[in-house]
Design a protein around this motif. Structure first.
Motif, PDB file in Angstrom:
ATOM      1  N   ALA A   1       0.851  -1.271   0.170  1.00  0.00           N
ATOM      2  CA  ALA A   1       0.010  -0.095   0.010  1.00  0.00           C
ATOM      3  C   ALA A   1       0.753   1.330   0.042  1.00  0.00           C
ATOM      4  O   ALA A   1       0.579   2.395  -0.636  1.00  0.00           O
ATOM      5  CB  ALA A   1      -0.910  -0.034   1.149  1.00  0.00           C
ATOM      6  N   GLU A   2       1.919   1.200   0.707  1.00  0.00           N
ATOM      7  CA  GLU A   2       2.998   2.377   0.820  1.00  0.00           C
ATOM      8  C   GLU A   2       3.774   2.473  -0.343  1.00  0.00           C
ATOM      9  O   GLU A   2       4.152   3.650  -1.039  1.00  0.00           O
ATOM     10  CB  GLU A   2       3.708   2.414   1.984  1.00  0.00           C
ATOM     11  CG  GLU A   2       3.035   2.380   3.225  1.00  0.00           C
ATOM     12  CD  GLU A   2       3.882   2.242   4.309  1.00  0.00           C
ATOM     13  OE1 GLU A   2       4.817   1.581   4.376  1.00  0.00           O
ATOM     14  OE2 GLU A   2       3.622   2.595   5.715  1.00  0.00           O
ATOM     15  N   ARG A   3       3.583   1.629  -1.254  1.00  0.00           N
ATOM     16  CA  ARG A   3       4.703   1.652  -2.370  1.00  0.00           C
ATOM     17  C   ARG A   3       3.725   2.188  -3.472  1.00  0.00           C
ATOM     18  O   ARG A   3       4.099   2.515  -4.830  1.00  0.00           O
ATOM     19  CB  ARG A   3       5.169   0.348  -2.993  1.00  0.00           C
ATOM     20  CG  ARG A   3       6.126   0.178  -1.886  1.00  0.00           C
ATOM     21  CD  ARG A   3       7.041  -1.199  -2.347  1.00  0.00           C
ATOM     22  NE  ARG A   3       7.952  -1.472  -1.182  1.00  0.00           N
ATOM     23  CZ  ARG A   3       8.687  -2.742  -0.988  1.00  0.00           C
ATOM     24  NH1 ARG A   3       8.049  -3.540  -1.586  1.00  0.00           N
ATOM     25  NH2 ARG A   3       9.458  -2.684  -0.285  1.00  0.00           N
ATOM     26  N   ARG A   4       2.311   2.199  -3.598  1.00  0.00           N
ATOM     27  CA  ARG A   4       1.586   2.561  -4.758  1.00  0.00           C
ATOM     28  C   ARG A   4       1.438   3.911  -4.987  1.00  0.00           C
ATOM     29  O   ARG A   4       1.722   4.605  -3.773  1.00  0.00           O
ATOM     30  CB  ARG A   4       0.162   2.026  -4.303  1.00  0.00           C
ATOM     31  CG  ARG A   4      -0.404   0.576  -4.631  1.00  0.00           C
ATOM     32  CD  ARG A   4      -1.595   0.238  -4.393  1.00  0.00           C
ATOM     33  NE  ARG A   4      -1.624  -1.117  -3.951  1.00  0.00           N
ATOM     34  CZ  ARG A   4      -2.552  -1.573  -3.068  1.00  0.00           C
ATOM     35  NH1 ARG A   4      -3.171  -0.669  -2.340  1.00  0.00           N
ATOM     36  NH2 ARG A   4      -2.658  -2.736  -2.476  1.00  0.00           N
ATOM     37  N   PRO A   5       1.252   4.511  -5.943  1.00  0.00           N
ATOM     38  CA  PRO A   5       1.190   5.923  -6.267  1.00  0.00           C
ATOM     39  C   PRO A   5      -0.057   6.374  -5.462  1.00  0.00           C
ATOM     40  O   PRO A   5      -0.848   5.727  -5.590  1.00  0.00           O
ATOM     41  CB  PRO A   5       1.095   6.169  -7.634  1.00  0.00           C
ATOM     42  CG  PRO A   5       1.599   4.972  -8.239  1.00  0.00           C
ATOM     43  CD  PRO A   5       1.486   3.659  -7.230  1.00  0.00           C
ATOM     44  N   GLY A   6       0.024   7.491  -4.407  1.00  0.00           N
ATOM     45  CA  GLY A   6      -0.986   8.073  -3.798  1.00  0.00           C
ATOM     46  C   GLY A   6      -1.217   7.136  -2.867  1.00  0.00           C
ATOM     47  O   GLY A   6      -2.346   7.326  -2.120  1.00  0.00           O
ATOM     48  N   GLY A   7      -0.418   6.151  -2.240  1.00  0.00           N
ATOM     49  CA  GLY A   7      -0.580   5.473  -1.221  1.00  0.00           C
ATOM     50  C   GLY A   7      -0.326   5.652  -0.165  1.00  0.00           C
ATOM     51  O   GLY A   7      -0.229   5.145   1.127  1.00  0.00           O
TER      52      GLY A   7
END
Length: 152
Positions: free
Chosen positions: A114-120
């Motif tokens: 989740a933290e690696r996703r854009p806008g995450g």
């Protein structure tokens, strides 16, 4: 001795002693005023119960040792039934630990994805508390712990 004295002598609580009695692990007589009275051997019995519980057994497991709770449980040679109970309890504990470890690993992996996703969200180490370091207004990391905050 009364319940408070037994609790102090064994490092347990009156509530725990009443529970052990309800489970049939210890017994008492009633004084004319209704107070529970325990004989001197009850302290040995309660210490043995606590020893077995501290080792990871349940009260149900401890009940299987009822016949030997008045002796030296820790120093006595183990019976085959005692070893069987210990092996069974160890297997249960190991399964619980494995399940909790797997749940922790799944949660950590999901959080990282989740933290690696854009806008995450703002990047933050797993387990880090408070605002992410790159959040406007966030304090820079400090080596000293932050004082507790209170709201009124």
């Amino acid at each position: 001795m009364r319940i408070g004295e037994l609790a102090r002598a064994t490092g347990t609580t009156a509530r725990a002693l009443r529970h052990y009695e309800q489970q049939g692990l210890i017994s008492s007589t009633r004084a004319p005023n209704g107070y529970r009275e325990y004989d001197e051997g009850a302290a040995v019995r309660v210490r043995n119960i606590r020893h077995l519980l501290d080792a990871g057994l349940t009260l149900e497991d401890v009940a299987a040792f009822s016949a030997c709770l008045d002796g030296d449980v820790a120093g006595a040679p183990p019976s085959e039934r005692g070893l069987e109970i210990a092996r069974d309890r160890l297997a249960v504990l190991e399964a619980r630990i494995a399940a909790q470890t797997a749940a922790r690993d799944r949660l950590a992996a999901a959080l990282l994805r989740a933290e690696r996703r854009p806008g995450g969200g703002h990047r933050r180490r797993v387990g880090q508390r408070g605002p992410a370091p790159d959040t406007p207004g966030a304090a820079r990391p400090s080596t000293a712990p932050s004082p507790p905050t209170t709201t009124t």
